[in-house]
Design a protein around this motif. Structure first.
Motif, short mmCIF file in Angstrom:
data_model
loop_
_atom_site.label_atom_id
_atom_site.label_comp_id
_atom_site.label_asym_id
_atom_site.label_seq_id
_atom_site.Cartn_x
_atom_site.Cartn_y
_atom_site.Cartn_z
N PRO A 179 0.53 -1.63 0.12
CA PRO A 179 -0.08 0.02 -0.03
C PRO A 179 0.48 0.74 -0.40
O PRO A 179 2.48 0.98 -0.01
CB PRO A 179 -0.93 -0.20 1.75
CG PRO A 179 -0.14 -1.08 2.39
CD PRO A 179 0.88 -1.65 1.34
N THR A 180 0.35 2.36 -0.68
CA THR A 180 0.66 3.61 -0.43
C THR A 180 1.04 3.66 0.65
O THR A 180 0.46 3.80 1.64
CB THR A 180 0.40 4.67 -1.43
OG1 THR A 180 -1.04 5.27 -1.45
CG2 THR A 180 0.70 4.40 -2.99
N VAL A 181 1.87 5.11 0.91
CA VAL A 181 1.80 5.75 2.25
C VAL A 181 0.15 6.95 2.56
O VAL A 181 -0.21 6.22 3.63
CB VAL A 181 2.73 7.20 2.32
CG1 VAL A 181 2.12 7.98 3.41
CG2 VAL A 181 4.28 6.43 2.37
N GLN A 182 -0.90 7.37 1.88
CA GLN A 182 -2.26 8.33 1.35
C GLN A 182 -2.96 6.70 1.97
O GLN A 182 -3.96 6.96 2.55
CB GLN A 182 -2.23 8.61 0.09
CG GLN A 182 -2.10 9.43 -0.37
CD GLN A 182 -0.64 9.61 -1.07
OE1 GLN A 182 0.57 8.88 -0.73
NE2 GLN A 182 -0.56 11.21 -1.73
N GLN A 183 -2.53 5.42 0.98
CA GLN A 183 -3.46 4.33 2.00
C GLN A 183 -3.35 3.85 2.64
O GLN A 183 -4.68 3.75 3.28
CB GLN A 183 -3.29 3.04 0.44
CG GLN A 183 -3.98 3.32 -0.95
CD GLN A 183 -3.37 2.67 -1.57
OE1 GLN A 183 -2.23 1.49 -2.04
NE2 GLN A 183 -3.81 2.01 -3.17
N LEU A 184 -2.41 4.30 3.08
CA LEU A 184 -2.19 2.89 5.14
C LEU A 184 -2.90 4.75 5.61
O LEU A 184 -3.67 4.15 6.74
CB LEU A 184 -0.62 3.32 5.10
CG LEU A 184 -0.23 1.96 4.77
CD1 LEU A 184 1.66 2.08 5.08
CD2 LEU A 184 -0.45 1.02 5.76
N LEU A 185 -2.95 6.44 5.72
CA LEU A 185 -3.16 7.08 5.90
C LEU A 185 -5.17 6.43 6.04
O LEU A 185 -4.95 7.17 7.06
CB LEU A 185 -3.01 8.18 5.97
CG LEU A 185 -0.92 8.32 6.20
CD1 LEU A 185 -1.16 9.86 5.78
CD2 LEU A 185 -1.12 8.43 8.19
N ALA A 186 -4.89 6.56 5.02
CA ALA A 186 -6.43 6.68 4.85
C ALA A 186 -6.73 4.84 5.70
O ALA A 186 -8.26 5.58 6.73
CB ALA A 186 -7.33 6.05 2.83
N PHE A 187 -6.68 4.23 6.02
CA PHE A 187 -7.15 3.02 6.43
C PHE A 187 -6.59 3.14 7.79
O PHE A 187 -7.73 3.37 8.50
CB PHE A 187 -5.80 1.68 6.00
CG PHE A 187 -5.69 0.39 7.37
CD1 PHE A 187 -7.19 0.02 7.04
CD2 PHE A 187 -5.74 0.34 7.99
CE1 PHE A 187 -7.36 -1.54 8.00
CE2 PHE A 187 -5.26 0.09 8.80
CZ PHE A 187 -6.32 -2.06 8.63
N TYR A 188 -5.76 4.08 8.24
CA TYR A 188 -5.81 4.39 9.92
C TYR A 188 -7.20 5.50 10.12
O TYR A 188 -7.47 4.85 10.99
CB TYR A 188 -4.06 4.77 10.66
CG TYR A 188 -2.70 4.11 10.28
CD1 TYR A 188 -2.93 2.96 11.74
CD2 TYR A 188 -1.73 4.16 10.11
CE1 TYR A 188 -2.35 2.21 11.10
CE2 TYR A 188 -0.28 3.36 9.62
CZ TYR A 188 -0.90 2.31 10.65
OH TYR A 188 0.24 1.12 11.09
N LEU A 189 -7.17 6.28 9.43
CA LEU A 189 -7.81 7.14 9.78
C LEU A 189 -9.61 6.51 9.95
O LEU A 189 -9.77 6.51 10.73
CB LEU A 189 -8.37 7.68 8.31
CG LEU A 189 -8.57 9.71 8.43
CD1 LEU A 189 -8.35 10.33 10.06
CD2 LEU A 189 -8.93 10.61 7.43
N GLU A 190 -9.55 5.61 8.37
CA GLU A 190 -11.17 4.84 8.35
C GLU A 190 -10.99 4.41 10.41
O GLU A 190 -12.38 3.40 10.79
CB GLU A 190 -10.95 4.20 7.41
CG GLU A 190 -12.58 3.13 6.84
CD GLU A 190 -13.05 4.20 6.57
OE1 GLU A 190 -14.16 3.20 6.02
OE2 GLU A 190 -13.47 5.11 6.29
N ALA A 191 -9.53 3.53 11.45
CA ALA A 191 -9.57 2.97 11.72
C ALA A 191 -9.78 4.12 13.25
O ALA A 191 -10.01 2.78 14.44
CB ALA A 191 -8.43 1.87 12.21
#
Ligand code: URA
Length: 277
Positions: free
Chosen positions: A7-19
């Motif tokens: 995953p890209t950094v953006q995807q990871l950040l989006a995942f964390y935000l969602e969580a």
């Protein structure tokens, strides 16, 4: 089968935000798996132990560690909050006192103080529980999703932020949006009480259960308190107060908007009467 790309950094950040991981609690990352203080059993996902290790920055502290290092007992913090709030001659002075006040631990995890928005001369004042992520970033109450709904609720009865004043019982965001502890609420209470006294509205609206129970000294739940008029005694005047649902609750349970509309109509009707101050 080709493996999924990393995953890209953006995807990871989006995942964390969602969580729900939406704020940094310390300057440096902490590798909790390498932390020797955490017993192996607590790290073991398959462990039958129901105990979870709550990061110290999120967990509610028993005492408040002021930046100078000394711990403040909650009782002492409540006393000093009462003393400080009592002496504030104006809203500006109250805000300045809060900026300097070190008795509430939430101050040290929040980004900034969220004091108020709207017109301090308004005849109606809305009070919520505590700022969330968006409010913590902007320094203004009710600017996120629930704030947008509050704006629509106010506009339905001809109000906006130039004709209403908005604040919270707690002026700092609790980390991770956790529920404020009873001590934190008691420490912040003298400040919001003084804020209400200084704004001196004709109508006080408590949004949701925590604000209603704290300000209107009731243990009844919002289903029983909403739409009912209470007397709120500032010490210098008795103000009419009414409870209604918190906009965040209405976002989750839109079927209660019908009842909220009844409460809003009652507020509008009360504002038709001339000021009693
Ligand atoms: N919820 C609250 O209670 N207050 C805010 O300012 C935002 C969300």
């Amino acid at each position: 089968m080709t493996p999924d790309p990393a995953p890209t950094v953006q995807q990871l950040l989006a995942f964390y935000l969602e969580a729900g991981v939406d704020c940094a609690l310390t300057e440096e990352p902490v590798d909790r798996l390498a932390d020797p203080d955490i017993a192996p059993a607590a790290r073991e996902p398959a462990s039958p132990s129901p105990q979870r290790t709550i990061p110290a920055a999120i967990a509610a502290p028993a005492t408040i560690a002021a930046p100078r290092g000394e711990a403040v007992a909650p009782e002492a913090a409540i006393m000093s909050a009462r003393e400080a709030a009592r002496t504030a001659p104006s809203l500006e002075a109250l805000r300045a006192l809060l900026e300097k006040f070190d008795g509430c631990a939430l101050k040290f995890t929040a980004t900034r103080l969220v004091f108020a928005d709207g017109n301090p001369k308004a005849r109606v004042m809305f009070v919520g529980e505590a700022p969330g992520r968006d409010e913590d970033i902007e320094g203004l109450p009710f600017v996120g999703r629930s704030g947008k709904l509050l704006d629509r609720m106010m506009s339905a009865i001809g109000l906006d932020r130039s004709s209403a004043y908005i604040a919270n019982v707690i002026p700092w965001r609790p980390p991770g949006n956790r529920t404020p502890t009873p001590q934190e609420t008691q420490i912040c209470l003298p400040f919001i009480q003084r804020q209400i006294e200084l704004v001196n509205p004709d109508v006080l609206v408590t949004l949701g259960n925590p604000s209603t129970q704290t300000l209107l000294s009731t243990r009844e739940g919002i289903m029983k308190t909403r739409g009912r008029w209470f007397d709120y005694d500032t010490g210098t005047r008795v103000i009419r107060a009414i409870a209604t649902f918190h906009p965040a609750y209405l976002l989750r349970s839109p079927s209660y908007k019908r009842m909220a509309w009844q409460d809003l109509r009652a507020i509008a009707k009360a504002l038709e009467q001339p000021s009693s101050s």
